[in-house]
Design a protein around this motif. Structure first.
Motif, PDB file in Angstrom:
ATOM      1  N   ALA A  20       0.831  -1.206   0.000  1.00  0.00           N
ATOM      2  CA  ALA A  20       0.000   0.000   0.000  1.00  0.00           C
ATOM      3  C   ALA A  20       0.864   1.255   0.000  1.00  0.00           C
ATOM      4  CB  ALA A  20      -0.924  -0.003   1.226  1.00  0.00           C
ATOM      5  N   TRP A  21       1.972   1.214   0.747  1.00  0.00           N
ATOM      6  CA  TRP A  21       2.924   2.340   0.775  1.00  0.00           C
ATOM      7  C   TRP A  21       3.510   2.563  -0.615  1.00  0.00           C
ATOM      8  CZ3 TRP A  21       4.832   5.720   4.535  1.00  0.00           C
ATOM      9  CH2 TRP A  21       6.032   6.372   4.241  1.00  0.00           C
ATOM     10  N   ASP A  22       3.940   1.476  -1.256  1.00  0.00           N
ATOM     11  CA  ASP A  22       4.514   1.582  -2.601  1.00  0.00           C
ATOM     12  C   ASP A  22       3.490   2.097  -3.602  1.00  0.00           C
ATOM     13  OD1 ASP A  22       6.926   0.621  -1.645  1.00  0.00           O
ATOM     14  OD2 ASP A  22       6.537  -1.454  -2.238  1.00  0.00           O
ATOM     15  N   ASP A  23       2.250   1.625  -3.479  1.00  0.00           N
ATOM     16  CA  ASP A  23       1.188   2.073  -4.389  1.00  0.00           C
ATOM     17  C   ASP A  23       0.917   3.561  -4.210  1.00  0.00           C
ATOM     18  OD1 ASP A  23       0.962  -0.495  -5.336  1.00  0.00           O
ATOM     19  OD2 ASP A  23      -0.833  -0.994  -4.162  1.00  0.00           O
ATOM     20  N   ALA A  24       0.922   4.032  -2.949  1.00  0.00           N
ATOM     21  CA  ALA A  24       0.679   5.452  -2.684  1.00  0.00           C
ATOM     22  C   ALA A  24       1.791   6.311  -3.288  1.00  0.00           C
ATOM     23  CB  ALA A  24       0.576   5.697  -1.173  1.00  0.00           C
ATOM     24  N   LYS A  25       3.038   5.859  -3.141  1.00  0.00           N
ATOM     25  CA  LYS A  25       4.158   6.604  -3.722  1.00  0.00           C
ATOM     26  C   LYS A  25       4.071   6.619  -5.241  1.00  0.00           C
ATOM     27  CE  LYS A  25       8.280   6.065  -1.953  1.00  0.00           C
ATOM     28  NZ  LYS A  25       9.521   5.452  -1.432  1.00  0.00           N
ATOM     29  N   ALA A  26       3.674   5.481  -5.828  1.00  0.00           N
ATOM     30  CA  ALA A  26       3.539   5.413  -7.280  1.00  0.00           C
ATOM     31  C   ALA A  26       2.452   6.368  -7.765  1.00  0.00           C
ATOM     32  CB  ALA A  26       3.216   3.979  -7.708  1.00  0.00           C
ATOM     33  N   GLU A  27       1.355   6.449  -7.027  1.00  0.00           N
ATOM     34  CA  GLU A  27       0.277   7.359  -7.396  1.00  0.00           C
ATOM     35  C   GLU A  27       0.740   8.810  -7.305  1.00  0.00           C
ATOM     36  OE1 GLU A  27      -3.167   8.952  -8.696  1.00  0.00           O
ATOM     37  OE2 GLU A  27      -2.500   6.854  -8.787  1.00  0.00           O
ATOM     38  N   GLU A  28       1.539   9.131  -6.287  1.00  0.00           N
ATOM     39  CA  GLU A  28       2.075  10.487  -6.163  1.00  0.00           C
ATOM     40  C   GLU A  28       2.956  10.824  -7.353  1.00  0.00           C
ATOM     41  OE1 GLU A  28       4.112  10.354  -2.462  1.00  0.00           O
ATOM     42  OE2 GLU A  28       2.283  10.061  -1.294  1.00  0.00           O
ATOM     43  N   ARG A  29       3.759   9.856  -7.797  1.00  0.00           N
ATOM     44  CA  ARG A  29       4.620  10.102  -8.952  1.00  0.00           C
ATOM     45  C   ARG A  29       3.788  10.289 -10.219  1.00  0.00           C
ATOM     46  NH1 ARG A  29       7.555   5.939  -6.501  1.00  0.00           N
ATOM     47  NH2 ARG A  29       6.820   4.428  -8.036  1.00  0.00           N
ATOM     48  N   ARG A  30       2.710   9.499 -10.357  1.00  0.00           N
ATOM     49  CA  ARG A  30       1.854   9.626 -11.539  1.00  0.00           C
ATOM     50  C   ARG A  30       1.197  10.995 -11.606  1.00  0.00           C
ATOM     51  NH1 ARG A  30       0.758   4.041 -10.711  1.00  0.00           N
ATOM     52  NH2 ARG A  30      -0.945   4.528  -9.273  1.00  0.00           N
ATOM     53  N   GLN A  31       0.819  11.530 -10.436  1.00  0.00           N
ATOM     54  CA  GLN A  31       0.158  12.830 -10.403  1.00  0.00           C
ATOM     55  C   GLN A  31       1.094  13.956 -10.818  1.00  0.00           C
ATOM     56  OE1 GLN A  31      -1.579  13.300  -6.515  1.00  0.00           O
ATOM     57  NE2 GLN A  31      -3.036  11.634  -6.790  1.00  0.00           N
ATOM     58  N   LYS A  32       2.402  13.726 -10.683  1.00  0.00           N
ATOM     59  CA  LYS A  32       3.374  14.743 -11.077  1.00  0.00           C
ATOM     60  C   LYS A  32       3.643  14.725 -12.570  1.00  0.00           C
ATOM     61  CE  LYS A  32       5.913  14.575  -6.678  1.00  0.00           C
ATOM     62  NZ  LYS A  32       7.220  14.270  -6.056  1.00  0.00           N
ATOM     63  N   GLN A  33       3.258  13.639 -13.241  1.00  0.00           N
ATOM     64  CA  GLN A  33       3.555  13.501 -14.659  1.00  0.00           C
ATOM     65  C   GLN A  33       2.535  14.239 -15.514  1.00  0.00           C
ATOM     66  OE1 GLN A  33       6.816  12.373 -14.374  1.00  0.00           O
ATOM     67  NE2 GLN A  33       6.301  11.512 -16.353  1.00  0.00           N
ATOM     68  N   PRO A  34       2.982  14.809 -16.638  1.00  0.00           N
ATOM     69  CA  PRO A  34       2.045  15.420 -17.578  1.00  0.00           C
ATOM     70  C   PRO A  34       1.043  14.390 -18.084  1.00  0.00           C
ATOM     71  CG  PRO A  34       4.308  16.011 -18.103  1.00  0.00           C
ATOM     72  CD  PRO A  34       4.364  14.929 -17.061  1.00  0.00           C
ATOM     73  N   ALA A  35      -0.131  14.850 -18.454  1.00  0.00           N
ATOM     74  CA  ALA A  35      -1.177  13.954 -18.952  1.00  0.00           C
ATOM     75  C   ALA A  35      -0.675  13.172 -20.157  1.00  0.00           C
ATOM     76  CB  ALA A  35      -2.408  14.760 -19.325  1.00  0.00           C
ATOM     77  N   GLN A  36      -1.057  11.899 -20.220  1.00  0.00           N
ATOM     78  CA  GLN A  36      -0.742  11.002 -21.340  1.00  0.00           C
ATOM     79  C   GLN A  36       0.745  10.668 -21.428  1.00  0.00           C
ATOM     80  OE1 GLN A  36      -2.373  12.975 -24.787  1.00  0.00           O
ATOM     81  NE2 GLN A  36      -4.442  12.266 -24.350  1.00  0.00           N
ATOM     82  N   GLN A  37       1.500  10.985 -20.407  1.00  0.00           N
ATOM     83  CA  GLN A  37       2.922  10.609 -20.407  1.00  0.00           C
ATOM     84  C   GLN A  37       3.122   9.445 -19.447  1.00  0.00           C
ATOM     85  OE1 GLN A  37       5.761  13.771 -19.951  1.00  0.00           O
ATOM     86  NE2 GLN A  37       7.346  12.399 -19.181  1.00  0.00           N
ATOM     87  N   THR A  38       3.598   8.328 -19.966  1.00  0.00           N
ATOM     88  CA  THR A  38       3.797   7.134 -19.146  1.00  0.00           C
ATOM     89  C   THR A  38       5.141   7.216 -18.433  1.00  0.00           C
ATOM     90  OG1 THR A  38       2.514   5.810 -20.695  1.00  0.00           O
ATOM     91  CG2 THR A  38       3.914   4.625 -19.140  1.00  0.00           C
ATOM     92  N   GLU A  39       5.125   6.942 -17.144  1.00  0.00           N
ATOM     93  CA  GLU A  39       6.352   7.004 -16.347  1.00  0.00           C
ATOM     94  C   GLU A  39       6.854   5.607 -16.038  1.00  0.00           C
ATOM     95  OE1 GLU A  39       7.571   9.404 -12.358  1.00  0.00           O
ATOM     96  OE2 GLU A  39       6.096   7.826 -12.113  1.00  0.00           O
ATOM     97  N   SER A  40       8.152   5.409 -16.118  1.00  0.00           N
ATOM     98  CA  SER A  40       8.738   4.132 -15.736  1.00  0.00           C
ATOM     99  C   SER A  40       8.541   3.901 -14.247  1.00  0.00           C
ATOM    100  CB  SER A  40      10.239   4.132 -16.066  1.00  0.00           C
ATOM    101  OG  SER A  40      10.888   3.041 -15.441  1.00  0.00           O
ATOM    102  N   VAL A  41       8.352   2.654 -13.869  1.00  0.00           N
ATOM    103  CA  VAL A  41       8.207   2.332 -12.448  1.00  0.00           C
ATOM    104  C   VAL A  41       9.504   2.611 -11.702  1.00  0.00           C
ATOM    105  CG1 VAL A  41       6.449   0.595 -12.884  1.00  0.00           C
ATOM    106  CG2 VAL A  41       8.849  -0.101 -12.767  1.00  0.00           C
ATOM    107  N   LEU A  42      10.612   2.760 -12.441  1.00  0.00           N
ATOM    108  CA  LEU A  42      11.907   3.030 -11.807  1.00  0.00           C
ATOM    109  C   LEU A  42      12.199   4.524 -11.701  1.00  0.00           C
ATOM    110  CD1 LEU A  42      14.106   0.333 -13.580  1.00  0.00           C
ATOM    111  CD2 LEU A  42      12.726   0.120 -11.504  1.00  0.00           C
ATOM    112  N   ALA A  43      11.312   5.356 -12.236  1.00  0.00           N
ATOM    113  CA  ALA A  43      11.541   6.799 -12.209  1.00  0.00           C
ATOM    114  C   ALA A  43      11.425   7.334 -10.787  1.00  0.00           C
ATOM    115  CB  ALA A  43      10.537   7.511 -13.109  1.00  0.00           C
ATOM    116  N   GLY A  44      12.145   8.417 -10.527  1.00  0.00           N
ATOM    117  CA  GLY A  44      12.019   9.093  -9.243  1.00  0.00           C
ATOM    118  C   GLY A  44      13.044   8.691  -8.208  1.00  0.00           C
TER     119      GLY A  44
END
Length: 271
Positions: A116-140
């Motif tokens: 759940a912690w990892d999922d929350a962090k991943a969601e935070e990273r997704r929210q920082k990304q521009p729309a329609q831009q896919t982020e690598s799970v290793l980013a950040g």
């Protein structure tokens, strides 16, 4: 009304950064110039903890807090954010990452909590990304982290998405395989290839540490301290004999090393 100590600290930093009445050194600093000081203070906090010097820890935590205040003040001057917003952001993050404490979510295992912690962090990273831009799970993962820490974080990210051995035994096999490849590279005399294979070996050793639930950074730091204690013992024995290390044969030094292991373990200073 008297200021709180936090307000006083913020006011002091504002004064230090005043172009006319402040400190010339503080005024000329920026985010980039403060990087080495911020990193150094974090390591000094860790050192105080490892030494169990809690009076020193109080002071080192203050030094680290100063870095947060310093960066926040620079950001405020540039109209980016301020210290209150920094505090608000981490408060919001703590609440969102702990639904089992601040909401009605229940976890049955530590693994569920970690996911759940990892999922929350991943969601935070997704929210920082521009729309329609896919982020690598290793980013950040910060590029300036110590190599062992960065490697472990990268591997944890990959593992959380299913890219990992299910158990430790295959990792032992991989360590042996990579060690053999280092030996073959060494025999070839190709220095760039040797470096590459050493890197592969270190990476898989970090993976093994993960599977054995050992923090590789801490493990290496402790091993280095152990090496230092034993080497210091050798130095003292050689000095007592009226010689220098370079005067001794390797066989003698190796014997003193084994003696150090026995002596320090008996004195409860070694593992």
């Amino acid at each position: 009304m008297s200021l709180t100590k936090t307000q006083e600290l913020l006011a002091l930093m504002a004064r230090l950064r005043d172009p006319e009445k402040g400190c010339a050194w503080d005024v000329k600093q920026d985010f980039h110039s403060l990087i080495p000081y911020t990193i150094e203070e974090a390591y000094e906090v860790a050192d105080a903890i490892e030494r169990k010097d809690f009076d020193d820890l109080r002071g080192e935590l203050g030094d680290l807090l100063l870095q947060v205040v310093f960066h926040s003040r620079i950001a405020e001057e540039r109209g980016l954010f301020n210290f209150e917003q920094v505090a608000a952001a981490i408060s919001e993050k703590l609440v969102s990452r702990h639904p089992h404490v601040f909401a009605d979510v229940k976890f049955d295992t530590d693994e569920q909590r970690q996911q759940a912690w990892d999922d929350a962090k991943a969601e935070e990273r997704r929210q920082k990304q521009p729309a329609q831009q896919t982020e690598s799970v290793l980013a950040g993962v910060a590029q300036s982290l110590p190599a062992l820490v960065q490697c472990e974080k990268i591997q944890n990210r990959a593992a959380s998405h299913g890219f990992d051995w299910p158990e430790a035994e295959p990792v032992f096999d991989k360590v042996r395989e990579e060690l053999q490849e280092v030996h073959e590279a060494w025999q070839s005399g190709d220095q760039p290839h040797i470096q590459e294979e050493i890197g592969d070996l270190l990476l898989v050793v970090v993976n093994l540490a993960r599977h054995l639930k050992v923090n590789p950074e801490i493990a290496l730091r402790e091993a280095t301290k152990k090496f230092t204690r034993r080497f210091n013992y050798i130095e003292k024995q050689v000095e007592a004999s009226g010689r220098e290390l370079r005067d001794c044969e390797l066989a003698e030094l190796d014997g003193l090393w084994n003696e150090a292991k026995i002596h320090l373990k008996a004195a409860h200073k070694d593992g």
